[in-house]
Motif scaffolding. Structure first.
Motif, mmCIF file in Angstrom:
data_model
loop_
_atom_site.group_PDB
_atom_site.id
_atom_site.type_symbol
_atom_site.label_atom_id
_atom_site.label_comp_id
_atom_site.label_asym_id
_atom_site.label_seq_id
_atom_site.Cartn_x
_atom_site.Cartn_y
_atom_site.Cartn_z
ATOM 1 N N MET A 19 0.833 -1.207 0.000
ATOM 2 C CA MET A 19 0.000 0.000 0.000
ATOM 3 C C MET A 19 0.867 1.256 0.000
ATOM 4 O O MET A 19 0.578 2.220 -0.709
ATOM 5 C CB MET A 19 -0.936 0.022 1.213
ATOM 6 C CG MET A 19 -2.103 -0.892 1.093
ATOM 7 S SD MET A 19 -3.428 -0.678 2.328
ATOM 8 C CE MET A 19 -2.611 -0.164 3.795
ATOM 9 N N ASN A 23 0.967 4.081 -3.115
ATOM 10 C CA ASN A 23 0.684 5.494 -2.870
ATOM 11 C C ASN A 23 1.904 6.369 -3.104
ATOM 12 O O ASN A 23 1.785 7.480 -3.634
ATOM 13 C CB ASN A 23 0.146 5.680 -1.450
ATOM 14 C CG ASN A 23 -1.298 5.288 -1.358
ATOM 15 O OD1 ASN A 23 -2.166 6.006 -1.825
ATOM 16 N ND2 ASN A 23 -1.572 4.138 -0.774
ATOM 17 N N SER A 27 1.970 9.271 -5.878
ATOM 18 C CA SER A 27 2.274 10.646 -5.492
ATOM 19 C C SER A 27 3.394 11.226 -6.354
ATOM 20 O O SER A 27 3.305 12.364 -6.823
ATOM 21 C CB SER A 27 2.661 10.706 -4.017
ATOM 22 O OG SER A 27 2.963 12.017 -3.634
ATOM 23 N N MET A 52 -3.179 13.684 -1.543
ATOM 24 C CA MET A 52 -3.960 12.583 -0.995
ATOM 25 C C MET A 52 -3.085 11.325 -0.869
ATOM 26 O O MET A 52 -3.095 10.651 0.164
ATOM 27 C CB MET A 52 -5.161 12.273 -1.884
ATOM 28 C CG MET A 52 -5.963 11.070 -1.430
ATOM 29 S SD MET A 52 -7.116 10.440 -2.666
ATOM 30 C CE MET A 52 -6.008 9.860 -3.945
ATOM 31 N N HIS A 53 -2.306 11.032 -1.912
ATOM 32 C CA HIS A 53 -1.452 9.851 -1.877
ATOM 33 C C HIS A 53 -0.343 9.997 -0.832
ATOM 34 O O HIS A 53 0.014 9.025 -0.157
ATOM 35 C CB HIS A 53 -0.864 9.567 -3.259
ATOM 36 C CG HIS A 53 -1.868 9.006 -4.216
ATOM 37 N ND1 HIS A 53 -2.447 7.772 -4.040
ATOM 38 C CD2 HIS A 53 -2.399 9.505 -5.345
ATOM 39 C CE1 HIS A 53 -3.287 7.538 -5.030
ATOM 40 N NE2 HIS A 53 -3.282 8.584 -5.833
ATOM 41 N N GLU A 55 -0.595 11.675 1.974
ATOM 42 C CA GLU A 55 -1.250 11.467 3.263
ATOM 43 C C GLU A 55 -1.497 9.981 3.524
ATOM 44 O O GLU A 55 -1.381 9.513 4.655
ATOM 45 C CB GLU A 55 -2.557 12.258 3.325
ATOM 46 C CG GLU A 55 -2.330 13.755 3.421
ATOM 47 C CD GLU A 55 -3.588 14.584 3.237
ATOM 48 O OE1 GLU A 55 -4.664 14.011 2.938
ATOM 49 O OE2 GLU A 55 -3.494 15.807 3.382
ATOM 50 N N ASN A 56 -1.818 9.232 2.468
ATOM 51 C CA ASN A 56 -1.990 7.784 2.616
ATOM 52 C C ASN A 56 -0.676 7.121 3.013
ATOM 53 O O ASN A 56 -0.669 6.188 3.825
ATOM 54 C CB ASN A 56 -2.531 7.163 1.334
ATOM 55 C CG ASN A 56 -3.984 7.512 1.086
ATOM 56 O OD1 ASN A 56 -4.704 7.929 1.984
ATOM 57 N ND2 ASN A 56 -4.424 7.357 -0.152
ATOM 58 N N CYS A 57 0.440 7.600 2.460
ATOM 59 C CA CYS A 57 1.756 7.083 2.850
ATOM 60 C C CYS A 57 2.004 7.346 4.333
ATOM 61 O O CYS A 57 2.490 6.470 5.057
ATOM 62 C CB CYS A 57 2.866 7.735 2.020
ATOM 63 S SG CYS A 57 2.970 7.160 0.328
ATOM 64 N N GLU A 58 1.675 8.538 4.770
ATOM 65 C CA GLU A 58 1.857 8.898 6.173
ATOM 66 C C GLU A 58 1.026 7.993 7.078
ATOM 67 O O GLU A 58 1.487 7.573 8.149
ATOM 68 C CB GLU A 58 1.475 10.362 6.399
ATOM 69 C CG GLU A 58 2.418 11.333 5.721
ATOM 70 C CD GLU A 58 1.910 12.764 5.721
ATOM 71 O OE1 GLU A 58 0.848 13.045 6.321
ATOM 72 O OE2 GLU A 58 2.577 13.607 5.106
ATOM 73 N N LYS A 59 -0.195 7.665 6.654
ATOM 74 C CA LYS A 59 -1.051 6.782 7.449
ATOM 75 C C LYS A 59 -0.451 5.384 7.545
ATOM 76 O O LYS A 59 -0.520 4.749 8.598
ATOM 77 C CB LYS A 59 -2.451 6.724 6.849
ATOM 78 C CG LYS A 59 -3.242 7.991 7.055
ATOM 79 C CD LYS A 59 -4.585 7.911 6.381
ATOM 80 C CE LYS A 59 -5.304 9.253 6.469
ATOM 81 N NZ LYS A 59 -6.576 9.253 5.736
ATOM 82 N N CYS A 60 0.127 4.902 6.449
ATOM 83 C CA CYS A 60 0.781 3.582 6.482
ATOM 84 C C CYS A 60 1.925 3.586 7.487
ATOM 85 O O CYS A 60 2.083 2.640 8.269
ATOM 86 C CB CYS A 60 1.312 3.208 5.099
ATOM 87 S SG CYS A 60 0.049 2.769 3.902
#
Length: 70
Positions: A19, A23, A27, A52-53, A55-60
């Motif tokens: 994931m 992302n 990005s 957005m992508h 931020e998804n990396c940060e969430k991972c």
């Protein structure tokens, strides 16, 4: 009552890694194309997608207990 240990399975780690890579790559591609576009509306939309992508990396990373710095 016993508590569940804080751990992640190998399968979960592999999926989180995938994931992150999806992302991260998305990005980077969006940032690249934002520099190629002349139309400001399209450029802003592409930058929004890149954000957005990111931020998804940060969430991972946060799911793995890591720290993220800009």
């Amino acid at each position: 009552m016993q508590t569940v240990p804080v751990m992640i399975s190998t399968k979960d780690l592999a999926y989180l890694s995938d994931m992150f890579e999806w992302n991260f790559t998305s990005s980077k591609i969006a940032n690249h194309y934002s520099k190629e576009v002349q139309d400001e509306k399209i450029k802003n939309f592409i930058l929004k997608v890149a954000k957005m992508h990111k931020e998804n990396c940060e969430k991972c990373i946060q799911m793995l207990g890591g720290n993220y710095e800009n």
